[in-house]
Enzyme design. Structure first.
Site, PDB file in Angstrom:
ATOM      1  N   PHE A 144      -2.047   6.938   1.474  1.00 37.90           N
ATOM      2  CA  PHE A 144      -1.810   8.049   2.394  1.00 37.90           C
ATOM      3  C   PHE A 144      -0.820   7.665   3.501  1.00 37.90           C
ATOM      4  CE2 PHE A 144      -3.938  10.464   6.092  1.00 37.90           C
ATOM      5  CZ  PHE A 144      -3.109  11.563   5.932  1.00 37.90           C
ATOM      6  N   GLY A 151       0.821  -1.209   0.000  1.00 37.28           N
ATOM      7  CA  GLY A 151       0.000   0.000   0.000  1.00 37.28           C
ATOM      8  C   GLY A 151       0.853   1.255   0.000  1.00 37.28           C
ATOM      9  N   ALA A 152       2.028   1.178  -0.622  1.00 38.46           N
ATOM     10  CA  ALA A 152       2.994   2.281  -0.568  1.00 38.46           C
ATOM     11  C   ALA A 152       2.542   3.513  -1.338  1.00 38.46           C
ATOM     12  CB  ALA A 152       4.355   1.811  -1.093  1.00 38.46           C
ATOM     13  N   GLY A 153       1.523   3.371  -2.172  1.00 43.03           N
ATOM     14  CA  GLY A 153       0.989   4.533  -2.874  1.00 43.03           C
ATOM     15  C   GLY A 153      -0.105   5.229  -2.101  1.00 43.03           C
ATOM     16  N   LYS A 156     -11.550  -6.224   8.286  1.00 40.18           N
ATOM     17  CA  LYS A 156     -10.386  -5.786   9.063  1.00 40.18           C
ATOM     18  C   LYS A 156     -10.268  -6.598  10.362  1.00 40.18           C
ATOM     19  CE  LYS A 156      -7.925  -2.743   8.293  1.00 40.18           C
ATOM     20  NZ  LYS A 156      -6.635  -2.709   7.570  1.00 40.18           N
TER      21      LYS A 156
END
Length: 373
Positions: free
Chosen positions: A14, A10-12, A159
């Site tokens: 926030f 999820g490095a792109g 989650k």
């Protein structure tokens, strides 16, 4: 732990992007792999700049691609898993949210076992613990209370189940004979520069004579600044690799917040944007109980229409509850076990976020000026 390496999923996003930017400052970190699926041009440019540093490697791939995950994990010391479909409203299909949040996490855990990655940090959410009712008042929730969400909605459910999978995997045997150690960080609403929720709120207000629509008047929450949320992940990765600290952290979850004042989400939006002339709507609001039952009716309509039409209500009972509950958390356990202390004060976080909001206001005004010419 000299010469360690880390994969950030999820490095792109926030949070993920902020974690990568902070990891670059870690002197003992030899390699950072930044895994993303999609991101905007601005994020692409920023990650490209980071990639010029020898230790950052940008990878494009899908969290549901098992082979991609195995390649990404190969040779890593730690994984920080932030990739998620964040969707309390349920705009995406239930299956999509479950696939990304639950199946994707399970595939990544399996990849860690195959690649013998010994450390796994999971970005969880306070929604796995509640609130379950807007009538319930929860102040300074802590880990020993073992609160659990009862919502069937796909986001909190996925989650919650993913967090359970992560913590249950702690102690699993790795392919090289080592042991996988895991922990989870439960995060509240994250604010700061580049926050999409704040951006949408501000842009909507600017189109409405700079009036912020009230959606969360009755809440009391303690949001966390993105820099502090990212810092907690780095401390968790360090601590889980420390032979002295690790035993007390393995298989544990931690609430993470900072010194942002406890306040309603509406008040937070106003505080961060008032410098630029934005103000809260002073008009009359529907009673909370009426909003809740209206949400129930809209959900019922959506369910009845499902065979012939995909109707997505503008709000649901989960969103009404989350935005209007008294739910605050304590981060004392993270202080004790991880050595966590917020890096950024409330005043600094407020200033940085307000300055960024100022750029949104400026862009809006420039757009209006061009249209008027």
């Amino acid at each position: 732990m000299p010469g360690w390496s880390c994969l950030v999923t999820g490095a792109g996003g926030f949070l993920g992007q902020r974690i990568v930017r902070m990891l670059v400052q870690e002197e003992e970190l030899q390699e950072i792999r930044a895994l993303f699926r999609t991101f905007g041009r601005k994020h692409e440019e920023e990650l490209s700049k980071l990639q010029t540093k020898a230790k950052v490697r940008v990878l494009k791939g899908d969290i549901l691609d098992a082979q991609c995950l195995k390649r990404a994990c190969q040779g890593m010391s730690a994984v920080i898993h932030t990739a998620a479909a964040i969707d309390p409203l349920g705009a995406a299909s239930r299956q999509t949210i479950l696939d990304v949040n639950l199946k994707g996490t399970q595939l990544l855990l399996d990849a860690c076992v195959e690649a013998s990655v010994p450390t796994f940090i999971y970005s969880s959410s306070v929604l796995v613990a509640g609130p379950n009712s807007y009538k319930e008042i929860i102040l300074n929730a802590h880990e020993e209370e073992h609160r659990e969400s009862t919502w069937p909605n796909p986001y909190p459910y996925s989650k919650r189940m993913a967090e359970k999978a992560v913590l249950a995997t702690n102690g699993r045997l790795l392919k090289n004979g080592g042991t996988l150690h895991t922990c989870a960080l439960r995060l509240p609403f994250i604010y700061g520069e580049e926050c999409q929720v704040t951006s949408t709120t501000v842009k909507t207000a600017l189109k409405n004579n700079s009036i912020i629509k009230k959606n969360a008047t009755f809440s009391i929450a303690n949001p966390v600044y993105v820099g502090n949320a990212a810092w907690a992940h780095i401390l968790a990765a360090r601590s889980l690799q420390d032979p002295k600290k690790s035993p007390s952290i393995q298989g544990q979850f931690y609430y993470i917040s900072d010194n942002t004042p406890h306040q309603s989400y509406d008040d937070l939006n106003y505080t961060l944007s008032k410098e630029w002339g934005l103000c809260l709507d002073s008009g009359w609001s529907l009673p909370l109980s009426l909003l809740y039952w209206l949400a129930f009716l809209l959900e019922t309509v959506s369910f009845l229409l499902r065979p012939v039409y995909n109707y997505r209500p503008p709000f649901n009972r989960l969103l009404i509850t989350v935005l209007n509950s008294v739910f605050t958390i304590s981060y004392k356990k993270a202080q004790r076990d991880l050595g966590y202390q917020p890096l950024v004060s409330w005043e600094e976080a407020k200033q940085k976020t307000s300055e960024w909001i100022g750029t949104l206001v400026k862009q809006h005004r420039e757009t209006l000026h061009k249209k008027s010419q």
